[in-house]
Design an enzyme around this catalytic site. Sequence first.
Site, PDB file in Angstrom:
ATOM      1  N   ASP A 685      80.080  49.111  52.503  1.00 28.14           N
ATOM      2  CA  ASP A 685      79.258  50.318  52.545  1.00 28.14           C
ATOM      3  C   ASP A 685      78.441  50.450  51.248  1.00 28.14           C
ATOM      4  O   ASP A 685      77.244  50.753  51.273  1.00 28.14           O
ATOM      5  CB  ASP A 685      80.204  51.508  52.729  1.00 28.14           C
ATOM      6  CG  ASP A 685      79.464  52.822  52.772  1.00 28.14           C
ATOM      7  OD1 ASP A 685      78.628  52.985  53.666  1.00 28.14           O
ATOM      8  OD2 ASP A 685      79.710  53.668  51.894  1.00 28.14           O
ATOM      9  N   LYS A 689      74.184  50.169  50.542  1.00 28.85           N
ATOM     10  CA  LYS A 689      73.363  51.116  49.763  1.00 28.85           C
ATOM     11  C   LYS A 689      72.584  50.373  48.680  1.00 28.85           C
ATOM     12  O   LYS A 689      71.424  50.698  48.396  1.00 28.85           O
ATOM     13  CB  LYS A 689      74.259  52.184  49.141  1.00 28.85           C
ATOM     14  CG  LYS A 689      74.888  53.091  50.187  1.00 28.85           C
ATOM     15  CD  LYS A 689      75.892  54.042  49.583  1.00 28.85           C
ATOM     16  CE  LYS A 689      76.517  54.905  50.675  1.00 28.85           C
ATOM     17  NZ  LYS A 689      77.694  55.634  50.207  1.00 28.85           N
TER      18      LYS A 689
END
Length: 827
Positions: A685, A689
């Site tokens: 995750d 980003k």
Amino acid sequence: MLSSQVSQSPSCRAHKFGGSSLADAGRIRHVASLMLDAGESRQVVVVSAMQGTTNALIAMTAAAAAGEDWQSSWSALRAQHVDAASALIDAPADLHAWIDARFADIGDLLRAVSLLRQPGRAALDRIQGMGEVLSATLLEAHLRARGADYALLDARDVLLVRHAELGAVVDWEESARRLDAWRAANPQSRVVATGFVASGEDGLPTVLGRNGSDFSGAIFAALFDAAELHIWSDVDGVLSADPRLVPEAVSLAAMSYREACELAYFGAKVIHPQTMTPAIARGLPILMRNTFKPEFPGTRIDADGDGGSSGPVKGLTLDPGLALVSLEGAGLIGVPGTAERVFAALHAAKISVVMISQGSSEHSICSVVRERDVEAARRALLDAFSRELDGGQVQGVQVVPGISVLAAVGDGMAGKPGVAAQLFAALARARVNIRAIAQGASERNISVAIAAEDATRGLRAAHAAFWLSPQTLALAVIGPGKVGAALLDQLQAALPRLRVEANVDLRLRALATSRRMWLCDHGDPADWRARIEEPPTEADLDAITRHLLDSHLPHAVVIDCSASDSVAAQYPAWLAAGIHVITPNKHAGAGPLPRYAAIREARAQSGARFRYEATVGAGLPVISTLRDLLDTGDELVAVDGILSGTLAWLFNKFDGSTAFSDLVREAHALGYTEPDPRDDLSGMDVARKLVILGREAGVSLSLDDVEVESLVPTALRNADRDAFMAGLESLDAPMQAALDAARAKGCVLRYVARLQRDGNASVALQELPADHAFAHLRLTDNCVQFTTRRYRENPLVVQGPGAGPEVTAAGVFSDLLRLAAALGARL
Ligand code: ADP
Ligand code: ASP
Ligand code: MG
């Protein structure tokens, strides 16, 4: 020239009632009450036919001429009038007999038309004007039955007109003379008169043209020397646009004759263009009023209007059913008289030209004509320029059907720069292509020719751009999970204030989960849970796209709150169709590079916006800060960040007093982790980003390029979730060892993402000195440091809560508002 016997008293008023005000007996009774209550001592009431009557009479004539059945509509129309008579007076026998006699006349005429197989002008005029004779008689009979003394004036007995190219021309002197004679026999102070009909030069009945009873109202106002003309219809006066196309149209308090003329000329149906002529000549004010809301002041039309004080643009109109004809040729450049020849040719072919435009290069001259005239126009031009066509100076005559002309009208436009730009920008943002432009020399009107299918959207966009109505955005929300639901709550709470303060109207038109969808016109965000199951409709993204585009609203937005890759796969198509996309979903920003490139390409080509602030740091302004730095010419050296609220919490808590596995369980129980904590612990995750930030900075980064240190032990990576949760203890020893090693150096442990200018990207557990900014964050804070040429010694820091549905939804919402502002909302 006016009748000497008619009152000169300023207390005389003329009123004109449209068909909708006289649609049935109930409405006729209401009109009678309004007139009986009116205070003026002298009164002329001019009426249209009962609603639909003129259309029906014209259709019957056409049917008779075609040898088709006209009898059934004739019977229906007769029954309608007979019933109205029964409802309006107590002893209607005489009136019934009179109505029957009129219908017998109409029947005789229709039979003649049917035999001759052609609707001669004389027969048609006699038939189509009968509706006014009927309605005036009904109203007068009803008024008399209520005890009032009204005279009934059949306009065919007094009003003499001659038909000219620009419509009917009144013979004022003869009409006044005939009116004098009529008044001698009918001296009542109150009169009901038929609209629309008149007498022609040949002495036969004629009409003033469709919607001509407004003109009748103005003519009788002049002949009776009334001080005011009140035109009663079913709307609050003249509105800023046709309310059937722009429901937000607003009523205009005052306008000048010139503005009213321009609006009427360009198709605002509310008032007949010729109405103004007699009024202007006498400075007679016209009041446009709503029969069904007599207390509302409506619109006052007079010489001054409001002096342009209400803004440059007063109203907008749309004229449909047009076509473009253009004559093109290099040989036209600098040749004098070409435009004149174009108009002469069109004039000779009896084609009326709605709009003309010629580029200053003189390479082409383009005219807008009625679609039904376009073939004749093309032939006329080919004929007129046959020599130039043969000689090659003219390349051809081009025809584009399916055109509408949108016109912006207002006295305040004269001499005010920027109005045209505002109109063009609004149309561009609504993806409306302008085919031709014309501005009247008076600068009181700008007209643009656009494709008919863009017309309503363009009209609404222009209406909002001039602040005549709120900036409207149609929304589709996909995936109302935690973030989507929070967004819908926030929308619900903010909508009323946004409408009033920022003039923004956000309309929910679609909502979809992975299984179901709800399509609506103007959905209440509070309702979605019930509406999405009732009735159950299977989710279909294509149907949602069509529904968004069908709305004719100027702007459409998809808000993708799903975490789905297949929804992200739709972005290029949405953006290419001009639909804006806003999302906290990381699949597009961090997904395959070709798809990312397709998104950028679609966005550049259509001008639609793609916003994804909430993909990094939830509601924190991370991406916009980076954009601002780069757009102002700064250069990125490195980005460092704590980008996972979950991992931030874990390492802020992890001081060796509690086993790491227990902290993971606690975070899971508190809802800080994804359902499967490996989604956080794997670092993927955070890596996504970082990819999004890298791409924003112009580095063509993929997930594969990021060096990721996963905290999930190799043995547990492929286990099922329960087995992983049961085996969490295997994390404890390596984590404790890492913590001890860091402590020995006076450092803390943090899970950090890092991107360097050369594209080197990593996410890893790092030992940071105890005085590092990342060592002192609040429990779940995110923190991003931008090291740039300007911020080299002391990086620019964005810090704050970076996870949770509320703040993520707020990030999405602020993207939506930025979009609205970019589209012209007052934010
Ligand atoms: P009437 O039968 O009273 O003469 P019309 O149907 O001729 O009424 O004209 C009124 C209608 O004109 C309204 O109901 C409205 O739908 C339409 N209209 C179109 N443009 C405008 C506008 N700019 N302002 C007000 N009404 C408009
Ligand atoms: N009844 C006529 C028409 O429909 C005139 C009018 O209503 O103004 O055109
Ligand atoms: Mg009308």
